[in-house]
Scaffold this motif. Structure first.
Motif: not given
Lengths: 438, 381
Positions: A415, A418-421
């Protein structure tokens, strides 16, 4: 599936507990860049390395000596880790040339180094020593680590610090002459009962926020006050240990990195844990799915429609995971590592748990039995397939989603990285460690 | 059990160039607003876009050899094109024409009818479809619903097929028929006399299905009994294997939409992407996508190499990727909350494409059953 070496030790991750931005990523093996001059000779290309392997084998015939002796000569020739500096078992060459050396040694009939004896030392200890140890530590520690004469373990996790490694409580206090006195309890320590040295993370300043008050040491496991006890698991065996440290004296010379920099140093260790990648692609139906598939084929009387559906679903998932791992391997081979490693580890854990449960259900009456509960030590992690009763693999698989980073922590890694949440709000990074509820 | 060495699962340079070109075109001409607006019109397909994709970029001829004017590329390139078309939920008959009909034609013996059709498809001046019910799967029996008879040396077809992709759009229909009790593949013009066709209102309005009825329609033979079954099976397997890449594209876009929203939508004073309940689900979807990519790439690579493992790879890719696409699209709706359930948001476009695709060319369950037979995991007695 990617093997975690069977000794992936803790559920610690460097990711949790840090309050950093994306520009603050730990750099794997950041300190292992060559910092010594190349040894005399030609340019360090593949041909030159093959020549050096030939010289090594000519001077020290591996068939006439023990593997420890040969490994020592190999270290002295700088052919242990070619990308390490000269004097540290390396030549300051490109990391990519390591395989040239391995291949040339195999071609020469020399014994290939196995990480069997000292996986933690080779995988995580050595890069940390090179990156953060002083000259004396490098000279003292690396050679016997490489030859396997001195086994290493990792004293990170504690009963009160699992996923939240940075919250650990083992205290290191300076005494009058500058040495450190360490007291605390560590847990989930593979190979502690064999280890001469440990990578130790301890709290040196409880008044600072938790990440800032840590310091990293190399600990001599033969020091007075170190007590190792086997830690028995749900399977009945003891792959791991508890380590009790009572007023253990550690010379300041065995400190790695600066006081208070322990968190950054430990990231070198843990990032190297993750870059360990296996060799070739595993064959189809390797691991537990193969055992279940064989039982399905051999024992038609055990089959039910519901289990059939689950078996096919599991087969699909295992095969897809195998292809996913192969894709990661192919990416690494062309120098484009992706962040899929964390995903692969989550998938491995879940699948191994599903498949071993299916195995036990399919086994039926025999699944009610178990081979033995007697506590036995296991130096090398979980038992290989076929060595134990199916119930063992079912139970052992429960550890897969906990060891080497819990699946929950790894989801956070994906999260975040990779997803830069957006991060979860934190309440534990600005406050003094000693003020935190525990 | 032995299986062949795993081929490259990465994307080659040419494939990446193809992706970049197509993505740029779709970004300019096929935004989700365009796709959504088209659903409320009578024109299911974007003819301008299809012309650009098929003829100007030449993607209709990717599978077609150069001797027929095609690009002489292969399934790996087609797979990349499908990823991008899936990402955009593009309303073009690519799967029906450039994959299913084209691969059926390529598996038929050379002949004037076939070769002419291939040239027209490669040029992008004609669109074709494989006139089978789109839920068929590679191991399904040969369809029996259309029969042919020879009348004065001409083949005449009678019967009906429902659930056919792009049937109202195609100028050419590749049709499995039974003639004198034997399977054949026939070529029929979409505007032939005594042929009636029409689309039905479809779950996925960007890729509608329809029916065709034939009452003594003149046709040309593409394949006789010795080739017809194999050619049809080949086409359906090709379609199923490559559909996995389209499903991957749909899932990627659905996850991208969801993750984008998780970053900007605030509730309880925080971006909702900071809630672990959502972060972890997004992470799981991303992991599934990484696996789906490996499965889809393996299927395309096995087709490209004519691997003995192609049947396993196809069933595997469909069994996995169709469920990943549906799950991701469903999560995309849920993670958006209320806005994700509205007509004016694209989430339902991905959901409908994903769900309809899961029914195409064999459900995941059908493909698991196929796998059971292929890898010797038979059902309970």
């Amino acid at each position: 599936m990617r093997e975690r070496g069977g000794v992936s030790d803790t559920d610690n991750q460097p990711d949790d507990g840090r309050d950093d931005g994306p520009g603050n990523e730990p750099r794997a093996a950041s300190g292992t860049a060559p910092d010594g001059p190349p040894a005399a000779g030609g340019p360090l290309d593949a041909a030159e390395l093959r020549r050096r392997v030939a010289d090594l084998v000519a001077a020290h015939d591996p068939t006439t000596m023990t593997s420890v002796e040969f490994l020592g000569h190999r270290f002295d020739a700088g052919l242990a880790w070619v990308h390490f500096p000269v004097g540290c078992g390396g030549l300051g060459a490109s990391r990519a040339l390591q395989q040239v050396v391995e291949d040339a040694l195999i071609a020469a009939g020399a014994k290939v180094v196995s990480a069997y004896r000292n996986p933690i030392g080779l995988g995580m200890g050595a890069p940390t020593i090179v990156a953060h140890g002083d000259a004396e530590s490098r000279a003292r520690l690396l050679r016997p680590l490489w030859t396997g004469e001195e086994v290493w373990c990792q004293l990170f996790s504690e009963p009160g610090a699992g996923s939240d490694l940075a919250g650990l409580a083992t205290r290191a206090m300076r005494d009058g002459d500058g040495d450190w006195i360490v007291t605390g309890q560590k847990v989930w320590t593979s190979l502690a009962h064999k280890a001469r040295w440990a990578m130790l993370l301890a709290r040196t300043d409880p008044d600072l926020p938790k990440h800032q008050g840590l310091t990293y040491f190399f600990l001599d496991m033969t020091s007075p006050g170190v007590e190792v006890r086997p830690l028995r698991q749900a399977t009945g065996q003891a792959e791991f240990n508890e380590v009790f440290l009572t007023d253990v004296r550690v010379p300041d010379a065995h400190r790695a990195g600066e006081v208070g920099q322990g968190w950054a140093v430990s990231n070198t260790t843990l990032m190297n844990e993750r870059v360990a990648i296996g060799g070739g692609a595993a064959p189809r139906e390797a691991n537990a799915i193969g055992a279940v598939a064989r039982m399905w084929r051999d024992r038609p009387e055990l089959r039910t429609p519901g289990l059939h559906d689950r078996l096919l679903r599991a087969w699909v998932e295992c095969e897809v995971a195998r292809l996913g791992n192969e894709r990661i391997r192919q990416q690494l081979a062309v120098g484009a590592p992706g962040p899929e490693g964390s995903a692969a580890k989550i998938a491995y854990a879940r699948l191994n748990q599903d498949v071993t449960r299916l195995w036990l259900e399919l086994t039926g009456e025999e699944g009610l039995g178990y081979d033995e509960w007697t506590m036995r030590r296991s130096d090398m992690g979980q038992a290989t397939l076929g060595a134990r009763a199916p119930g063992y693999y079912y139970l052992r698989a429960k550890g897969n989603s906990i060891e080497g980073g819990t699946s929950e922590v790894l989801r956070n890694v994906i999260a975040d990285r990779v997803l830069d949440l957006p991060r979860e709000p934190r309440t534990d990074t600005k406050v003094a460690w000693k003020e935190m509820p525990r | 059990m032995s299986e062949p060495t795993i081929p490259s699962l990465l994307y080659g340079e040419i494939e990446e160039e193809l992706r970049a070109t197509l993505r740029e075109l779709l970004r300019d001409r096929c935004g989700w607003h365009d796709v959504l607006a088209r659903i409320d019109t009578d024109e299911a397909y974007d003819e301008g876009l299809w012309k650009a994709v098929a003829a100007e970029l030449g993607l209709a001829g990717l599978l077609i050899p150069e001797e027929f004017g095609g690009a002489g590329a292969g399934p790996r390139e087609v797979a990349v094109a499908l990823e991008e078309l899936g990402r955009a939920v593009a309303p073009v008959p690519f799967l029906a024409s450039a994959v299913l009909a084209t691969s059926a034609l390529l598996a038929c013996p050379a002949g004037a009818a076939r070769d002419t059709a291939l040239r027209a498809l490669a040029e992008g001046t004609r669109t074709a479809t494989l006139a089978v019910t789109a839920t068929t799967w590679p191991e399904a029996g040969f369809p029996l619903s259309v029969t042919g008879a020879w009348e004065d040396g001409e083949l005449s077809l009678t019967g009906a097929v429902t659930g056919v992709l792009a049937v109202d759009r195609a100028e050419l229909l590749v049709l499995p028929v039974i003639v004198a009790g034997e399977p054949h593949l026939a070529l029929v013009a979409g505007d032939a006399a005594n042929l009636a066709r029409g689309a039905v209102t479809s779950l996925d309005a960007t890729r509608p299905v329809g029916q065709v009825t034939l009452d003594q329609v003149r046709a040309r033979v593409l394949a006789g009994p010795e080739h017809a079954e194999r050619a049809l099976g080949h086409a359906v397997r090709y379609g199923a294997a490559l559909l996995a890449s389209e499903q991957l594209g749909v899932a990627e876009q659905a996850l991208a939409e969801a993750v984008g929203y998780l970053k900007v939508r605030h509730q309880f004073g925080r971006p909702i992407g900071s809630f672990q309940a959502l972060r972890h689900r997004a992470a799981d979807l991303w992991s599934d996508l990484a696996s789906a990519r490996a499965a889809a790439r393996y299927a395309a690579a096995c087709l490209a190499e004519d691997s003995p493992d192609a049947a396993v790879a196809t069933a595997l890719a469909q069994a996995y990727c169709s469920e990943v696409a549906v799950r991701t699209a469903e999560e995309c709706v849920q993670m958006h909350g209320g806005i994700g359930f509205t007509w004016e948001h694209p989430a339902h476009l991905y959901l409908k494409r994903a769900m309809a695709s899961a029914l195409l060319l064999g459900t995941a369950d059908r493909h698991r059953a196929t796998l059971g037979a292929l890898v010797d995991l038979p059902p309970a007695i």
